[in-house]
Design a protein around this motif. Structure first.
Motif, PDB file in Angstrom:
ATOM      1  N   LYS A   1       0.791  -1.176   0.049  1.00 46.58           N
ATOM      2  CA  LYS A   1      -0.029   0.048  -0.054  1.00 46.58           C
ATOM      3  C   LYS A   1       0.975   1.231   0.042  1.00 46.58           C
ATOM      4  CE  LYS A   1      -3.439  -0.209   3.130  1.00 46.58           C
ATOM      5  NZ  LYS A   1      -3.927  -0.402   4.331  1.00 46.58           N
TER       6      LYS A   1
ATOM      7  N   ARG B   1      -3.725   7.112  -4.142  1.00 48.50           N
ATOM      8  CA  ARG B   1      -3.179   5.681  -3.429  1.00 48.50           C
ATOM      9  C   ARG B   1      -3.179   4.710  -4.426  1.00 48.50           C
ATOM     10  NH1 ARG B   1      -3.386   9.375  -0.434  1.00 48.50           N
ATOM     11  NH2 ARG B   1      -4.080   9.436   1.759  1.00 48.50           N
TER      12      ARG B   1
ATOM     13  N   LEU C   1      -2.820   0.270  -4.193  1.00 52.90           N
ATOM     14  CA  LEU C   1      -2.737  -1.144  -3.343  1.00 52.90           C
ATOM     15  C   LEU C   1      -2.470  -2.045  -4.184  1.00 52.90           C
ATOM     16  CD1 LEU C   1      -5.834   0.863  -2.368  1.00 52.90           C
ATOM     17  CD2 LEU C   1      -5.982  -1.056  -1.126  1.00 52.90           C
TER      18      LEU C   1
ATOM     19  N   TYR D   1      -8.341   2.266   0.973  1.00 56.18           N
ATOM     20  CA  TYR D   1      -6.907   2.224   1.424  1.00 56.18           C
ATOM     21  C   TYR D   1      -6.869   2.187   2.974  1.00 56.18           C
ATOM     22  CZ  TYR D   1      -2.023   3.655   2.232  1.00 56.18           C
ATOM     23  OH  TYR D   1      -0.536   3.584   2.301  1.00 56.18           O
TER      24      TYR D   1
ATOM     25  N   LYS E   1      -3.192  -5.336   4.303  1.00 58.98           N
ATOM     26  CA  LYS E   1      -2.340  -6.212   3.412  1.00 58.98           C
ATOM     27  C   LYS E   1      -2.494  -7.567   3.700  1.00 58.98           C
ATOM     28  CE  LYS E   1       1.705  -4.422   4.455  1.00 58.98           C
ATOM     29  NZ  LYS E   1       3.202  -3.948   4.295  1.00 58.98           N
TER      30      LYS E   1
END
Length: 247
Positions: free
Chosen positions: A74, A97, A99, A146, A151
């Protein structure tokens, strides 16, 4: 004394095993599901569908891979290295952002730096097939995701006519269809449609939910479409659904 030590050791070992399996159980309840057939992304948390977002996927179907992957990194305001554009720059096509998704295959794809869910500097592309393989989101939406997606959670990418509820059951990431207090649907609705999906639509439009798409529902849909700058045809297709569930 020796027996007591053995029992104590076994107890510690069993407790440690419980802690080891807990994250795996939690991960199964949190997931991202992306459906390329209608360019929508769903986020599940604690086994419950939290929100559905419109996205953009690959210009060709083969560009955005399908299968079960993993969210592995991230990054806030990731630079666009190809054109040497810094993060946060309005010209940066990766938006606010990043990911990153681990996609097995060619070298480098497992790092999460090749494929990802990211923001965009081209919001008009959302809902279309426009990317080189990544999944684009509006910046406000990818910031929301986000902040909530951890994760190592699974990311499922598919092309399917099934609802997110059905896909979630298939992938075993939860069976509830509640989305921040309301339900969702994937089929196209129009005058004369009947059933539970019409009830969901009517609840979202704050009118009587009788499950029948009649004159009152038609007027409410056209009014909503006009308020969002959409063609006021009274047909609840992908663009109208995206507007309904992108809040």
């Amino acid at each position: 004394m020796q027996l007591r030590k053995i029992v104590l050791a076994m107890g510690i070992l069993l407790l440690g095993f419980c802690f080891m399996v807990k994250p795996a159980e939690a991960a199964e309840k949190e997931a991202i599901i992306i459906n390329k057939s209608n360019n929508q992304l769903a986020f599940y948390e604690n086994g419950t569908l939290q929100k559905v977002f419109p996205v953009a996927t690959g210009r060709k179907s083969s560009l955005t891979p399908e299968g079960k992957f993993t969210l592995v990194n991230k990054v806030k305001n990731r630079p666009w290295y190809k054109e040497n554009i810094p993060g946060g720059d309005p010209r940066n096509p990766l938006g606010a952002r990043w990911l990153g998704i681990k996609v097995p295959g060619d070298w480098g794809h497992t790092s999460g730096n090749v494929y990802g869910v990211h923001g965009t500097n081209n919001p008009s592309s959302i809902g279309t097939y426009a990317s080189s393989g990544c999944i684009r989101m509006n910046n406000k939406d990818v910031i929301w995701l986000y902040e909530r997606a951890d994760k190592n959670i699974p990311v499922y990418i598919t092309s399917s006519s099934s609802s997110f509820t059905a896909l979630a059951q298939k992938y075993e990431v939860g069976s509830k269809s509640v989305v921040a207090g309301y339900e969702t649907f994937n089929e196209t609705l129009r005058y004369g449609s009947k059933g539970d999906s019409v009830k969901v639509l009517q609840k979202k439009l704050s009118i009587t939910a009788d499950g029948s798409f009649g004159p009152k529902t038609l007027r409410a849909v056209k009014k909503f479409q006009s308020s969002k700058g959409l063609v006021a045809d009274g047909i609840v297709g992908p663009k109208t659904r995206n507007a309904l569930f992108s809040k």
